[in-house]
Design a protein around this motif. Structure first.
Motif, short mmCIF file in Angstrom:
data_model
loop_
_atom_site.label_atom_id
_atom_site.label_comp_id
_atom_site.label_asym_id
_atom_site.label_seq_id
_atom_site.Cartn_x
_atom_site.Cartn_y
_atom_site.Cartn_z
N THR A 51 0.86 -1.19 0.00
CA THR A 51 0.00 0.00 0.00
C THR A 51 0.90 1.23 0.00
N PRO A 52 0.35 2.40 -0.34
CA PRO A 52 1.17 3.61 -0.31
C PRO A 52 1.81 3.86 1.06
N GLU A 53 1.05 3.60 2.13
CA GLU A 53 1.57 3.83 3.49
C GLU A 53 2.76 2.92 3.78
N SER A 54 2.65 1.66 3.42
CA SER A 54 3.75 0.72 3.66
C SER A 54 4.93 1.02 2.75
N PHE A 55 4.65 1.45 1.51
CA PHE A 55 5.74 1.80 0.59
C PHE A 55 6.56 2.95 1.16
N VAL A 56 5.87 3.98 1.65
CA VAL A 56 6.57 5.13 2.23
C VAL A 56 7.30 4.74 3.51
N ALA A 57 6.69 3.90 4.33
CA ALA A 57 7.32 3.46 5.58
C ALA A 57 8.60 2.68 5.33
N HIS A 58 8.68 2.02 4.18
CA HIS A 58 9.85 1.21 3.85
C HIS A 58 10.53 1.73 2.57
N LEU A 59 10.48 3.04 2.39
CA LEU A 59 10.96 3.67 1.16
C LEU A 59 12.40 3.31 0.83
N SER A 60 13.28 3.32 1.80
CA SER A 60 14.69 3.05 1.51
C SER A 60 14.91 1.62 1.02
N LEU A 61 14.04 0.71 1.39
CA LEU A 61 14.15 -0.68 0.95
C LEU A 61 13.42 -0.93 -0.37
N LEU A 62 12.30 -0.26 -0.56
CA LEU A 62 11.46 -0.54 -1.73
C LEU A 62 11.78 0.33 -2.94
N LEU A 63 12.26 1.54 -2.74
CA LEU A 63 12.56 2.41 -3.87
C LEU A 63 13.57 1.79 -4.84
N PRO A 64 14.64 1.17 -4.34
CA PRO A 64 15.59 0.56 -5.28
C PRO A 64 15.01 -0.60 -6.08
N ILE A 65 13.97 -1.23 -5.58
CA ILE A 65 13.37 -2.37 -6.29
C ILE A 65 11.95 -2.06 -6.74
N LYS A 66 11.67 -0.79 -6.99
CA LYS A 66 10.30 -0.38 -7.29
C LYS A 66 9.73 -1.08 -8.53
N ALA A 67 10.58 -1.52 -9.44
CA ALA A 67 10.09 -2.25 -10.61
C ALA A 67 9.48 -3.59 -10.21
N ASN A 68 9.84 -4.07 -9.04
CA ASN A 68 9.32 -5.35 -8.54
C ASN A 68 8.22 -5.15 -7.50
N CYS A 69 7.73 -3.91 -7.38
CA CYS A 69 6.67 -3.58 -6.42
C CYS A 69 5.42 -3.13 -7.16
N ILE A 70 4.28 -3.41 -6.56
CA ILE A 70 3.02 -2.89 -7.07
C ILE A 70 2.24 -2.35 -5.87
N ILE A 71 1.68 -1.16 -6.02
CA ILE A 71 1.00 -0.49 -4.92
C ILE A 71 -0.51 -0.54 -5.16
N ILE A 72 -1.23 -0.95 -4.13
CA ILE A 72 -2.68 -0.98 -4.18
C ILE A 72 -3.17 0.39 -3.71
N THR A 73 -3.75 1.17 -4.62
CA THR A 73 -4.13 2.55 -4.32
C THR A 73 -5.65 2.70 -4.25
N ASP A 74 -6.08 3.88 -3.82
CA ASP A 74 -7.50 4.20 -3.78
C ASP A 74 -7.96 4.93 -5.03
N SER A 75 -7.01 5.32 -5.89
CA SER A 75 -7.38 6.08 -7.08
C SER A 75 -6.90 5.37 -8.34
N GLN A 76 -7.45 5.79 -9.47
CA GLN A 76 -7.10 5.20 -10.76
C GLN A 76 -5.73 5.64 -11.24
N THR A 77 -5.25 6.80 -10.76
CA THR A 77 -3.96 7.30 -11.22
C THR A 77 -2.89 6.95 -10.19
N GLY A 78 -1.84 6.33 -10.66
CA GLY A 78 -0.74 5.94 -9.78
C GLY A 78 0.41 6.92 -9.91
N ALA A 79 1.44 6.69 -9.13
CA ALA A 79 2.64 7.52 -9.19
C ALA A 79 3.43 7.18 -10.45
#
Length: 176
Positions: A51-79
């Motif tokens: 989720t966006p909250e968990s992504f931000v909470a673990h930003l330093s770990l997930l940002l380098p592997i963001k291509a392997n992450c998918i975020i479940i959002t509340d809106s149709q437009t993603g980052a």
């Protein structure tokens, strides 16, 4: 071969729903975690659903592997540059998106993928130097700097200087 998946969220209902959806529709077993106890936990998984909250909470770990992450959002437009699925989409759309996301990767962008020279170039880019200044400082040609920068952006999936600077800070390559 089916990828190893971790669902990273503090939302137990969402996590359980996703786990069952993955298993029932795609025959993929997923591990659920509300938090990452250690950065090494991610080494056991090839894909992260969060989720966006968990992504931000673990930003330093997930940002380098963001291509392997998918975020479940509340809106149709993603980052920009980050895979996302709207939780309000039809079940078939969610399954299609997850199926495409979980397909075997052609190129893995795992942490630690940068060579020592690419790390040198990244540090200097994050420090605000131009390509010419980097070439002079490292005693290489400008074309070699451009080649290293191309490789860095391909491996990390980060195209902007500000994104590369944030990555370098979050991973201790430069001081804030």
């Amino acid at each position: 071969m089916k990828p190893k998946v971790i669902i990273l969220t503090a939302d137990n209902i969402l996590a359980t729903s996703l786990k069952h959806l993955l298993y029932d529709s795609l025959a993929i077993k997923a591990h659920i975690a509300a938090d990452l106890s250690s950065p090494k936990v991610l080494d056991d998984f090839e894909r992260v659903i969060t989720t966006p909250e968990s992504f931000v909470a673990h930003l330093s770990l997930l940002l380098p592997i963001k291509a392997n992450c998918i975020i479940i959002t509340d809106s149709q437009t993603g980052a920009d540059g980050i895979n996302s699925i709207c939780r309000h989409s039809d079940e078939s759309d969610i399954i299609d998106s997850l199926s495409g996301f979980l397909a075997p990767a052609k190129h893995s962008s795992r942490r630690g993928a940068l060579s020592s020279r690419e790390i040198d170039v990244l540090r200097l880019v994050a420090s605000g130097l131009t390509n010419k200044e980097i070439a002079q400082q490292l005693y290489i040609s400008v074309n070699t700097v451009l080649s290293h920068r191309k490789n860095i952006t391909a491996k990390l999936g980060i195209k902007s200087v500000s994104g590369l600077s944030l990555y370098a800070m979050m991973n201790g390559l430069i001081n804030p």
